[in-house]
Design an enzyme around this catalytic site. Structure first.
Site, mmCIF file in Angstrom:
data_model
loop_
_atom_site.group_PDB
_atom_site.id
_atom_site.type_symbol
_atom_site.label_atom_id
_atom_site.label_comp_id
_atom_site.label_asym_id
_atom_site.label_seq_id
_atom_site.Cartn_x
_atom_site.Cartn_y
_atom_site.Cartn_z
ATOM 1 N N ARG A 39 6.429 30.773 -15.484
ATOM 2 C CA ARG A 39 6.872 30.577 -16.868
ATOM 3 C C ARG A 39 5.841 31.092 -17.872
ATOM 4 O O ARG A 39 6.216 31.535 -18.954
ATOM 5 C CB ARG A 39 7.161 29.096 -17.129
ATOM 6 C CG ARG A 39 8.506 28.686 -16.562
ATOM 7 C CD ARG A 39 8.800 27.235 -16.834
ATOM 8 N NE ARG A 39 10.195 26.928 -16.537
ATOM 9 C CZ ARG A 39 10.647 25.715 -16.308
ATOM 10 N NH1 ARG A 39 9.828 24.683 -16.350
ATOM 11 N NH2 ARG A 39 11.930 25.518 -16.052
ATOM 12 N N LYS A 204 19.475 17.426 -8.576
ATOM 13 C CA LYS A 204 20.087 16.752 -9.716
ATOM 14 C C LYS A 204 21.612 16.836 -9.613
ATOM 15 O O LYS A 204 22.250 17.641 -10.276
ATOM 16 C CB LYS A 204 19.607 17.373 -11.026
ATOM 17 C CG LYS A 204 18.127 17.154 -11.286
ATOM 18 C CD LYS A 204 17.684 17.899 -12.530
ATOM 19 C CE LYS A 204 16.620 18.927 -12.213
ATOM 20 N NZ LYS A 204 16.393 19.896 -13.267
ATOM 21 N N GLY A 357 14.114 26.049 -12.476
ATOM 22 C CA GLY A 357 12.678 26.116 -12.240
ATOM 23 C C GLY A 357 12.336 26.091 -10.764
ATOM 24 O O GLY A 357 11.529 26.902 -10.289
ATOM 25 N N GLY A 381 18.264 23.811 -16.834
ATOM 26 C CA GLY A 381 19.148 22.953 -17.621
ATOM 27 C C GLY A 381 19.883 23.732 -18.700
ATOM 28 O O GLY A 381 21.080 23.545 -18.908
HETATM 29 P P1 ADP Z 1 16.293 23.668 -10.103
HETATM 30 O O1 ADP Z 1 14.962 23.289 -10.695
HETATM 31 O O2 ADP Z 1 16.274 25.028 -9.471
HETATM 32 O O3 ADP Z 1 17.430 23.496 -11.067
HETATM 33 P P2 ADP Z 1 16.607 21.076 -8.914
HETATM 34 O O4 ADP Z 1 15.505 20.569 -9.770
HETATM 35 O O5 ADP Z 1 17.965 20.598 -9.172
HETATM 36 O O6 ADP Z 1 16.587 22.681 -8.885
HETATM 37 O O7 ADP Z 1 16.315 20.715 -7.390
HETATM 38 C C1 ADP Z 1 15.171 21.125 -6.718
HETATM 39 C C2 ADP Z 1 14.784 20.104 -5.705
HETATM 40 O O8 ADP Z 1 15.891 19.745 -4.899
HETATM 41 C C3 ADP Z 1 13.726 20.605 -4.749
HETATM 42 O O9 ADP Z 1 12.517 19.934 -5.025
HETATM 43 C C4 ADP Z 1 14.266 20.253 -3.367
HETATM 44 O O10 ADP Z 1 13.300 19.648 -2.534
HETATM 45 C C5 ADP Z 1 15.375 19.273 -3.695
HETATM 46 N N1 ADP Z 1 16.409 19.201 -2.664
HETATM 47 C C6 ADP Z 1 17.171 20.201 -2.189
HETATM 48 N N2 ADP Z 1 17.983 19.769 -1.203
HETATM 49 C C7 ADP Z 1 17.734 18.457 -1.046
HETATM 50 C C8 ADP Z 1 18.236 17.455 -0.163
HETATM 51 N N3 ADP Z 1 19.157 17.720 0.754
HETATM 52 N N4 ADP Z 1 17.716 16.208 -0.290
HETATM 53 C C9 ADP Z 1 16.769 15.939 -1.192
HETATM 54 N N5 ADP Z 1 16.263 16.845 -2.056
HETATM 55 C C10 ADP Z 1 16.730 18.081 -1.982
HETATM 56 MG MG MG Z 2 14.067 21.380 -11.037
#
Ligand code: ADP
Ligand code: MG
Length: 401
Positions: A39, A204, A357, A381
């Site tokens: 970033r 999320k 992120g 987001g």
């Molecule tokens: P982004 O930042 O790309 O939008 P998120 O913040 O929604 O993504 O999610 C990222 C997190 O989701 C990672 O830290 C990963 O470890 C977690 N994650 C992915 N699959 C699972 C799962 N099956 N159970 C728990 N956590 C998960």
């Molecule tokens: Mg995230």
């Protein structure tokens, strides 16, 4: 004399730039190490362009979630140092956001020099829901500058003082980073090239269900991985052990599955899952069928068959949006699903967009060349809210006047 697009002449002017410098850090306060500077690097071009145009650049940003008061744990100081390295020029750092240090630091800036203000969220006014309190803080921020450039794409969906209110108080322009992000998002929503495949994962769950609602009408295929898988599997009546599950969203998932079945959009769920006996326990990792997750385990990645299915679904796509890792990619044993999807995206002919992120960090930590992707977005987001069809206050305010 030099101009910045949308602002006109900026030489000699103090320009406040809202950047997104919210990077992951490790270690103790005072000795923090930045684990992924993506970033910061994404923020450099706008800052550099303004500095080269002779502006006195005042960067404001947040880090983490401090509680509206100074907290050394969330200081932007290491970030300012890294920004200086990337710019190849000294960066002044103000120990507060709108106090004596900020005022003095800004007053000491020469044309073409850059300063970073301390974490904007150390001030309760930044995120206040009270318009007056936010406005009061925005007044103080605005007093530090002659113009405002909004370049923090990761925060444009927030109605916060340094994103929204300050734009109402200063001549303003969209920074190059935000402009590029908005351009890509338009290509994802207005007449996308087909097939259009959307891959969603991450943790999320409820954040991302809304985007499915809108994309159910726009995409050709929705591939679901990550933590949200389990709410869908539960909606199909399967047990999910102690995997991530949002029970209150089960009816919503059921509705999405029914809508997809009744339309031309296909929702693809994983057929196999990598489970473990406890969170992050690599030794116990094993592959099970998605409809037979043992009650004593939890799902931490999509399985290899699903990885191959997802890659195949992506192979002829002309437009792809991917948000959210397929599994707990931070642990090697649960990173393969994310790797399979990332690998498939690098072969997409057309527009491939990585949003979020953690997804962007996953691409980098798994060793992929960022240039192999069409676009890596800095704001999860914000991208999601745009794709949900919602207005982004930080963009609307720039277009309003
Ligand atoms: P982004 O930042 O790309 O939008 P998120 O913040 O929604 O993504 O999610 C990222 C997190 O989701 C990672 O830290 C990963 O470890 C977690 N994650 C992915 N699959 C699972 C799962 N099956 N159970 C728990 N956590 C998960
Ligand atoms: Mg995230």
């Amino acid at each position: 004399m030099a101009e910045y697009p949308g602002l006109g002449e900026v030489s000699g002017k103090r320009v406040l730039v809202r950047s997104d410098l919210n990077v992951p850090l490790e270690g103790d306060a005072g000795a923090k190490v930045i684990t992924d500077d993506g970033r910061i690097r994404a923020s450099v071009p706008t800052i550099r362009a303004l500095a080269e145009a002779g502006a006195r650049v005042v960067v404001t940003a947040h880090l983490g979630r401090p509680k509206g008061a100074p907290d050394a744990e969330f200081s932007l100081e290491p970030v300012a140092a890294r920004l200086g390295e990337l710019l190849g020029a000294p960066v002044a750092f103000a120990g507060d956001t709108v106090g004596t240090s900020a005022t003095e630091t800004v007053a000491g800036l020469e044309d073409g020099a850059v300063a970073v203000l301390e974490n904007v969220r150390f001030n309760p006014g930044e995120t206040s829901k009270d318009d007056a309190e936010r406005g009061e803080f925005a007044d103080r921020l605005a007093a530090l500058a002659d113009a405002f450039v909004s370049d923090g794409f990761g925060v444009v969906h927030r109605k916060q003082a340094s994103v929204y209110d300050v734009a109402q108080r200063l001549p303003h322009a969209m920074g190059g980073l935000v402009a590029a992000e908005v351009d890509v998002l338009r290509r994802l929503t207005v007449d996308p090239e087909r097939p259009y495949v959307v891959v969603l994962g991450g943790s999320k769950v409820s954040d991302k269900l809304g985007v499915i609602d809108n994309l159910l009408e726009k995409a050709d295929k929705l591939l679901i991985g990550g933590g949200m898988v389990f709410t869908f599997l539960a909606a199909q009546g399967h047990g999910v052990g102690s995997s991530l599950l949002e029970e209150d969203q089960i009816p919503t998932c059921r509705d999405y599955l029914a809508r997809a079945a009744a339309s031309s959009v296909e929702i693809v769920l994983p057929s196999d899952i990598v489970v473990a006996d406890s969170f992050g326990d690599e030794a116990s990792a094993r592959v099970v069928a998605a409809d037979a997750i043992p009650e004593t385990t939890l799902g931490l990645d999509i399985g290899p068959a699903s990885g191959a299915t997802f890659a195949a679904a992506l192979s002829d796509a002309r437009t792809v949006f991917w948000n959210g890792p397929m599994g707990v990619f931070e642990v090697a044993a649960f990173a393969e699903g994310t790797r399979a999807v990332a690998e498939a995206l690098t072969h997409v002919e057309g527009l491939s967009v990585v949003g979020g992120g953690d997804s962007a960090a996953a691409v980098r930590t798994l060793g992929f060349d960022e240039a192999a992707f069409g676009h890596i977005s800095t704001g999860g987001g914000a991208s999601l809210e745009y794709l949900e069809g919602r207005e982004l206050p930080g963009i609307t305010v720039l277009e309003a006047n």
